[in-house]
Design an enzyme around this catalytic site. Structure first.
Site, PDB file in Angstrom:
ATOM      1  N   ASN A  10       0.808  -1.215   0.018  1.00 58.72           N
ATOM      2  CA  ASN A  10       0.067   0.102  -0.108  1.00 58.72           C
ATOM      3  C   ASN A  10       0.818   1.234  -0.041  1.00 58.72           C
ATOM      4  O   ASN A  10       1.861   1.385   0.744  1.00 58.72           O
ATOM      5  CB  ASN A  10      -1.118  -0.102   1.207  1.00 58.72           C
ATOM      6  CG  ASN A  10      -1.818  -1.238   1.289  1.00 58.72           C
ATOM      7  OD1 ASN A  10      -2.439  -1.333   0.334  1.00 58.72           O
ATOM      8  ND2 ASN A  10      -2.253  -1.826   2.494  1.00 58.72           N
ATOM      9  N   VAL A  44       0.885   3.031   7.796  1.00 60.17           N
ATOM     10  CA  VAL A  44       2.027   3.085   8.603  1.00 60.17           C
ATOM     11  C   VAL A  44       3.058   3.669   7.582  1.00 60.17           C
ATOM     12  O   VAL A  44       3.515   2.917   6.663  1.00 60.17           O
ATOM     13  CB  VAL A  44       2.492   2.014   9.349  1.00 60.17           C
ATOM     14  CG1 VAL A  44       3.835   1.844  10.041  1.00 60.17           C
ATOM     15  CG2 VAL A  44       1.573   1.503  10.112  1.00 60.17           C
ATOM     16  N   HIS A  92       6.705  -1.226   4.026  1.00 59.17           N
ATOM     17  CA  HIS A  92       6.273  -2.691   4.408  1.00 59.17           C
ATOM     18  C   HIS A  92       5.501  -3.526   3.177  1.00 59.17           C
ATOM     19  O   HIS A  92       4.773  -3.024   2.558  1.00 59.17           O
ATOM     20  CB  HIS A  92       5.472  -2.774   5.568  1.00 59.17           C
ATOM     21  CG  HIS A  92       4.196  -1.906   5.675  1.00 59.17           C
ATOM     22  ND1 HIS A  92       4.191  -0.336   5.521  1.00 59.17           N
ATOM     23  CD2 HIS A  92       2.908  -2.400   5.350  1.00 59.17           C
ATOM     24  CE1 HIS A  92       2.955  -0.068   5.822  1.00 59.17           C
ATOM     25  NE2 HIS A  92       2.287  -1.040   5.437  1.00 59.17           N
TER      26      HIS A  92
HETATM   27  P1  5GP Z   1      -0.819  -0.416   5.762  1.00 62.99           P
HETATM   28  O1  5GP Z   1      -2.061   0.088   5.905  1.00 62.99           O
HETATM   29  O2  5GP Z   1       0.170   0.889   6.036  1.00 62.99           O
HETATM   30  O3  5GP Z   1      -0.336  -1.055   4.651  1.00 62.99           O
HETATM   31  O4  5GP Z   1      -0.494  -1.443   6.833  1.00 62.99           O
HETATM   32  C1  5GP Z   1      -0.019  -1.224   8.188  1.00 62.99           C
HETATM   33  C2  5GP Z   1      -0.129  -2.570   8.836  1.00 62.99           C
HETATM   34  O5  5GP Z   1       0.292  -2.507   9.996  1.00 62.99           O
HETATM   35  C3  5GP Z   1      -1.917  -3.025   9.174  1.00 62.99           C
HETATM   36  O6  5GP Z   1      -2.077  -4.071   8.420  1.00 62.99           O
HETATM   37  C4  5GP Z   1      -1.885  -3.196  10.675  1.00 62.99           C
HETATM   38  O7  5GP Z   1      -2.579  -4.162  10.964  1.00 62.99           O
HETATM   39  C5  5GP Z   1      -0.483  -3.137  10.868  1.00 62.99           C
HETATM   40  N1  5GP Z   1       0.094  -2.629  12.444  1.00 62.99           N
HETATM   41  C6  5GP Z   1      -0.348  -1.328  12.723  1.00 62.99           C
HETATM   42  N2  5GP Z   1       0.152  -1.486  14.021  1.00 62.99           N
HETATM   43  C7  5GP Z   1       1.033  -2.319  14.281  1.00 62.99           C
HETATM   44  C8  5GP Z   1       1.595  -3.107  15.342  1.00 62.99           C
HETATM   45  O8  5GP Z   1       1.912  -2.423  16.331  1.00 62.99           O
HETATM   46  N3  5GP Z   1       2.278  -4.133  15.281  1.00 62.99           N
HETATM   47  C9  5GP Z   1       1.940  -5.046  14.305  1.00 62.99           C
HETATM   48  N4  5GP Z   1       2.442  -6.417  14.306  1.00 62.99           N
HETATM   49  N5  5GP Z   1       1.219  -4.747  13.057  1.00 62.99           N
HETATM   50  C10 5GP Z   1       0.536  -3.451  13.260  1.00 62.99           C
END
Ligand code: 5GP
Length: 113
Positions: free
Chosen positions: A86, A95, A99
């Site tokens: 994403n 975030v 990733h």
């Molecule tokens: P994005 O939406 O930025 O592509 O994905 C961020 C991901 O980080 C989400 O799937 C969310 O569940 C995961 N995430 C957010 N905070 C944490 C955390 O503190 N620990 C872990 N293991 N995953 C997290």
């Protein structure tokens, strides 16, 4: 190392289920899994988004993809899996530490939401 949520995981300041680590990359289970297997692969040195990468990052980006393959094998995803990056607001990124999501263990659908 700058301060992102995922940098705190790299530094073990907040807990995570870490399943792979090397000098450049870390892989851990997503806290809110969207599939039976949902793993995040990150560079230890944070880059906010894929759109912020430059040509000098090519080896790191290749390493992250090879880490995805390695972790997917480790997790037994021999039937396949989906890799998602994403990127930015329209991409649904929450975030801002690059990733790669590995999603597996069920049939994925297309188009994504
Ligand atoms: P994005 O939406 O930025 O592509 O994905 C961020 C991901 O980080 C989400 O799937 C969310 O569940 C995961 N995430 C957010 N905070 C944490 C955390 O503190 N620990 C872990 N293991 N995953 C997290």
């Amino acid at each position: 190392m700058s301060d992102t949520l995922f940098s705190k995981i790299v530094r073990r300041e907040i807990p995570a289920d870490i399943i792979y680590e090397d000098n450049l990359a870390l892989a851990f289970r997503d806290i809110n899994p969207q599939a039976p297997v949902h793993i995040l692969v990150i560079p230890k040195d944070p880059i906010p988004t894929l759109a912020d990468t430059e040509s000098h990052n090519h080896a790191l980006l290749g390493h992250l993809l090879l880490t995805v393959k390695r972790v997917a094998e480790q997790e037994g995803l021999e039937n396949g899996y989906r890799v998602v990056i994403n990127t930015g607001q329209d991409g649904g990124q929450t975030v801002y530490h690059l990733h790669l999501h590995i999603l597996g263990g069920r049939q994925m659908q297309w188009p994504p939401g």
